[in-house]
Design an enzyme around this catalytic site. Structure first.
Site, PDB file in Angstrom:
ATOM      1  N   LYS A 210       0.856  -1.186   0.000  1.00 26.48           N
ATOM      2  CA  LYS A 210       0.000   0.000   0.000  1.00 26.48           C
ATOM      3  C   LYS A 210       0.890   1.234   0.000  1.00 26.48           C
ATOM      4  CE  LYS A 210      -3.617   2.412   2.562  1.00 26.48           C
ATOM      5  NZ  LYS A 210      -4.645   2.316   3.613  1.00 26.48           N
TER       6      LYS A 210
ATOM      7  N   LYS B 172      -2.131  -1.528  -3.817  1.00 29.23           N
ATOM      8  CA  LYS B 172      -3.009  -0.362  -3.780  1.00 29.23           C
ATOM      9  C   LYS B 172      -2.190   0.906  -3.863  1.00 29.23           C
ATOM     10  CE  LYS B 172      -6.031   1.858  -0.457  1.00 29.23           C
ATOM     11  NZ  LYS B 172      -6.502   1.851   0.896  1.00 29.23           N
TER      12      LYS B 172
ATOM     13  N   TYR C 174     -14.965   0.858  -6.942  1.00 28.18           N
ATOM     14  CA  TYR C 174     -16.242   1.563  -6.770  1.00 28.18           C
ATOM     15  C   TYR C 174     -17.091   1.490  -8.035  1.00 28.18           C
ATOM     16  CZ  TYR C 174     -13.545   3.324  -2.849  1.00 28.18           C
ATOM     17  OH  TYR C 174     -12.779   3.403  -1.718  1.00 28.18           O
TER      18      TYR C 174
ATOM     19  N   ARG D 119     -10.895   9.882   2.027  1.00 28.20           N
ATOM     20  CA  ARG D 119     -10.803  10.574   3.322  1.00 28.20           C
ATOM     21  C   ARG D 119     -11.942  11.576   3.484  1.00 28.20           C
ATOM     22  NH1 ARG D 119      -4.172  11.127   3.026  1.00 28.20           N
ATOM     23  NH2 ARG D 119      -3.779   8.866   3.043  1.00 28.20           N
TER      24      ARG D 119
ATOM     25  N   GLU E 224       7.405  -6.728   1.355  1.00 26.00           N
ATOM     26  CA  GLU E 224       6.208  -6.586   2.195  1.00 26.00           C
ATOM     27  C   GLU E 224       5.226  -7.734   1.925  1.00 26.00           C
ATOM     28  OE1 GLU E 224       5.057  -4.584   4.512  1.00 26.00           O
ATOM     29  OE2 GLU E 224       6.161  -2.705   4.428  1.00 26.00           O
TER      30      GLU E 224
ATOM     31  N   SER F 179     -10.247   5.511  -4.513  1.00 18.96           N
ATOM     32  CA  SER F 179     -11.201   6.601  -4.697  1.00 18.96           C
ATOM     33  C   SER F 179     -10.739   7.633  -5.729  1.00 18.96           C
ATOM     34  CB  SER F 179     -11.467   7.264  -3.343  1.00 18.96           C
ATOM     35  OG  SER F 179     -10.255   7.730  -2.772  1.00 18.96           O
TER      36      SER F 179
ATOM     37  N   LYS G 124       1.131  10.001   5.807  1.00 15.06           N
ATOM     38  CA  LYS G 124       1.197   8.592   6.182  1.00 15.06           C
ATOM     39  C   LYS G 124       2.483   7.929   5.693  1.00 15.06           C
ATOM     40  CE  LYS G 124      -3.798   8.082   6.791  1.00 15.06           C
ATOM     41  NZ  LYS G 124      -4.964   7.162   6.689  1.00 15.06           N
TER      42      LYS G 124
HETATM   43  C1  PBG Z   1      -7.256   3.664   5.603  1.00 11.86           C
HETATM   44  C2  PBG Z   1      -7.669   3.370   4.217  1.00 11.86           C
HETATM   45  C3  PBG Z   1      -7.540   4.244   3.157  1.00 11.86           C
HETATM   46  C4  PBG Z   1      -8.091   3.621   2.057  1.00 11.86           C
HETATM   47  C5  PBG Z   1      -8.529   2.365   2.448  1.00 11.86           C
HETATM   48  N1  PBG Z   1      -8.254   2.216   3.806  1.00 11.86           N
HETATM   49  C6  PBG Z   1      -7.028   5.627   3.129  1.00 11.86           C
HETATM   50  C7  PBG Z   1      -5.710   5.907   3.689  1.00 11.86           C
HETATM   51  O1  PBG Z   1      -4.862   5.041   3.840  1.00 11.86           O
HETATM   52  O2  PBG Z   1      -5.517   7.060   4.034  1.00 11.86           O
HETATM   53  C8  PBG Z   1      -8.162   4.257   0.713  1.00 11.86           C
HETATM   54  C9  PBG Z   1      -9.208   3.757  -0.215  1.00 11.86           C
HETATM   55  C10 PBG Z   1      -9.504   4.664  -1.332  1.00 11.86           C
HETATM   56  O3  PBG Z   1      -8.899   5.735  -1.525  1.00 11.86           O
HETATM   57  O4  PBG Z   1     -10.401   4.299  -2.094  1.00 11.86           O
HETATM   58  N2  PBG Z   1      -6.827   2.640   6.368  1.00 11.86           N
END
Ligand code: PBG
Length: 321
Positions: free
Chosen positions: A194, A247, A312, A204, A232, A273, A216
């Site tokens: 990720k 991701k 989505y 968010r 990982e 997203s 992050k």
């Molecule tokens: C947080 C989480 C995130 C997403 C899934 N779980 C956002 C982040 O890490 O800040 C993102 C999913 C998306 O953008 O569709 N644990």
């Protein structure tokens, strides 16, 4: 000329016969955002046509998805600000919204594979995925909460827990906690590779969970790196992940392929997203053909090596294909 590459492209029938990549409804994992209340279906401002749902509408959504052939949903909850605290205690509320969401889906569609997000950001006043002390994201202390949370999700009926926090050692710790509590059938979908991506912005907004300070980057991966994605992922498989995930998806197709070649478990990819919103925004302006853009983006993710795609667009794709 003794080789004509256009031969296999000359008719729809031939193109269909030699197409290497097919998408099916069972490839999709559908992320759903749940909120408190009754009969609520609120559009997320930066995700046109995507909504936060109250439990009653969540059930309806599960029914519709199931009728379209979708086998799996991934649940996220929006937590009101007054329930967020430093200990993220709402994450461990036995009657919290996540536990009720799991039961609602199982009530509506008992066969649906219910996956749950495991991370602390929706519960944290800081919007970070782990516990925070002196502006630092704590690793080992966070693992205790994540594993207790996973056990509660399993107890409520989740088929899979999906840790998305990127703390070190979480898969092993969660697996052990599930075993110790007798949840020997609960699967783990690990967000293994990720990246610290700007493409999570609209998500968010959906959960009102933007980080209150910093970013992050001390836990999510640097987009410049490839090798550590493999490390990982192999670590997560060794610690007991049943499915691993990359991701975001579209900008990380190289990583999806490399991970696919490196492991012998199913590989998922999350079309996040921001990927959704970019296509939606361009389509709204008439700059892209929406249906074609959705199909091409999903097909490319599958072709790159994803066995499963969190997206989505699942419903829209399945309804219009
Ligand atoms: C947080 C989480 C995130 C997403 C899934 N779980 C956002 C982040 O890490 O800040 C993102 C999913 C998306 O953008 O569709 N644990």
């Amino acid at each position: 000329m003794n080789r004509r590459n256009r031969t296999l492209r000359q008719s729809p029938a031939l193109r269909e016969m030699v197409a290497e990549t097919q998408l099916s409804a069972s490839d999709f994992i559908v992320p759903l955002f749940v909120t408190e209340g009754k009969n609520i279906k609120e559009e997320i401002s930066s995700m046109p046509d995507y909504h936060r749902l109250s439990l009653d509408n969540l059930k309806k959504e599960a029914n519709e998805l199931w009728s379209l052939g979708v086998k799996s949903v991934l649940l996220f909850v929006k937590v009101p600000d007054n329930l967020k605290d430093d200990a993220c205690s709402e994450a461990l509320n036995k009657n919290g919204l996540m536990m009720r969401s799991i039961k609602a889906i199982k009530d509506a569609q008992p066969e649906m594979c219910v996956m749950t997000d495991v991370a602390l950001d929706p519960f944290s006043p800081y919007g970070h995925d782990g516990l925070v002390k002196n502006f630092e994201i704590l690793n080992d202390e966070t693992l205790k909460v994540l594993s207790a949370m996973s056990v509660l999700h399993a107890e409520a009926g989740a088929d899979f827990v999906a840790p998305s926090d990127m703390m070190d050692g979480r898969i092993g710790t969660i697996r052990e906690a599930l075993e110790q509590n007798g949840y020997t059938k609960t699967g783990i979908l690990a967000y293994s590779a990720k990246y610290a991506s700007c493409l999570y912005g609209p998500f968010r907004d959906a959960l009102e969970s933007a980080p209150g300070f910093g970013d992050k980057k001390t836990y999510q991966m640097d987009p410049r790196n490839r090798t550590e994605a493999i490390k990982e992922t192999l670590d997560d498989v060794n610690e007991g992940a049943d499915i691993v995930m990359v991701k975001p998806a579209g900008a990380y197709l190289d990583i999806i392929r490399e991970v696919k070649n490196a492991v012998h478990v199913p590989v998922a990819a999350y079309q996040v997203s921001g990927e959704y919103s970019m296509i939606k925004a361009a389509a709204q302006r008439g700059w892209l053909n929406e249906k074609a853009a959705i199909a091409e983006s999903l097909t490319s993710i599958k072709r790159a090596g994803a066995d499963l795609i969190a997206t989505y667009f699942a419903k829209e794709y399945l309804k219009n294909r």
